[in-house]
Design a protein around this motif. Sequence first.
Motif, PDB file in Angstrom:
ATOM      1  N   ILE A 162       0.816  -1.026   0.260  1.00 40.63           N
ATOM      2  CA  ILE A 162       0.011   0.073  -0.015  1.00 40.63           C
ATOM      3  C   ILE A 162       0.699   0.879  -0.148  1.00 40.63           C
ATOM      4  O   ILE A 162       1.835   1.261   0.922  1.00 40.63           O
ATOM      5  CB  ILE A 162      -0.951  -0.079   1.092  1.00 40.63           C
ATOM      6  CG1 ILE A 162      -1.877  -1.115   1.188  1.00 40.63           C
ATOM      7  CG2 ILE A 162      -1.681   1.391   1.232  1.00 40.63           C
ATOM      8  CD1 ILE A 162      -2.794  -1.459   2.494  1.00 40.63           C
ATOM      9  N   PHE A 173       0.973   4.102   0.791  1.00 39.38           N
ATOM     10  CA  PHE A 173       0.417   5.272   1.888  1.00 39.38           C
ATOM     11  C   PHE A 173       0.630   6.702   1.545  1.00 39.38           C
ATOM     12  O   PHE A 173      -0.195   7.544   1.698  1.00 39.38           O
ATOM     13  CB  PHE A 173       0.613   4.738   3.282  1.00 39.38           C
ATOM     14  CG  PHE A 173      -0.375   5.041   4.300  1.00 39.38           C
ATOM     15  CD1 PHE A 173      -1.630   4.644   4.157  1.00 39.38           C
ATOM     16  CD2 PHE A 173       0.004   6.252   5.220  1.00 39.38           C
ATOM     17  CE1 PHE A 173      -2.466   4.989   5.236  1.00 39.38           C
ATOM     18  CE2 PHE A 173      -0.942   6.660   6.089  1.00 39.38           C
ATOM     19  CZ  PHE A 173      -2.100   5.963   6.193  1.00 39.38           C
ATOM     20  N   HIS A 194      -8.367   8.164   1.365  1.00 36.17           N
ATOM     21  CA  HIS A 194      -7.933   6.823   0.965  1.00 36.17           C
ATOM     22  C   HIS A 194      -7.002   6.389   2.440  1.00 36.17           C
ATOM     23  O   HIS A 194      -6.942   5.267   2.242  1.00 36.17           O
ATOM     24  CB  HIS A 194      -7.226   6.623  -0.269  1.00 36.17           C
ATOM     25  CG  HIS A 194      -8.087   6.603  -1.295  1.00 36.17           C
ATOM     26  ND1 HIS A 194      -8.529   7.700  -1.786  1.00 36.17           N
ATOM     27  CD2 HIS A 194      -9.085   5.598  -1.779  1.00 36.17           C
ATOM     28  CE1 HIS A 194      -9.702   7.446  -3.096  1.00 36.17           C
ATOM     29  NE2 HIS A 194      -9.745   6.084  -2.942  1.00 36.17           N
ATOM     30  N   SER A 245      -7.643   3.109   4.299  1.00 34.25           N
ATOM     31  CA  SER A 245      -6.902   2.191   4.552  1.00 34.25           C
ATOM     32  C   SER A 245      -6.487   1.808   5.879  1.00 34.25           C
ATOM     33  O   SER A 245      -6.471   0.513   6.383  1.00 34.25           O
ATOM     34  CB  SER A 245      -5.503   2.320   3.901  1.00 34.25           C
ATOM     35  OG  SER A 245      -5.681   2.618   2.395  1.00 34.25           O
TER      36      SER A 245
END
Length: 127
Positions: free
Chosen positions: A58, A60, A67, A71
């Motif tokens: 991911i 980030f 998002h 997540s």
Amino acid sequence: MTPRTELIKNFRGETLGKVSEHSSAEEVFQNQVLRPILKLQNELILAMFQSYLKQNKIDFDNLSVAHKLLSLENAIQKDMKFKHELKGIILGIFTLEEYQFYVLNAANLNKRIMTMLIERIKSQLIL
């Protein structure tokens, strides 16, 4: 008080947050036990989350705030393995008496733990 209980209580530190005669037993537990543990385990919690992001590929840093929040919430609420790992590093610093209280109130306390974990990570990595 057993040596382990004494060691754990001294190691964790003082109550964080207000406790009054009107506080529920769960609120008292949250402020006397959970908050000091989360503060103590902060670096480990953040490292675990960073590792989770890396393992799950991911990106980030390049996500929008919305998002990132999604997540984070998905990681803690829906990934049962990760959720149990986080819970384990918290429960491992309970005394026997605290663990017995936790077992009797696990559903509500788990909600409090996960909410506080989300807020802690959010305030340090997202906001």
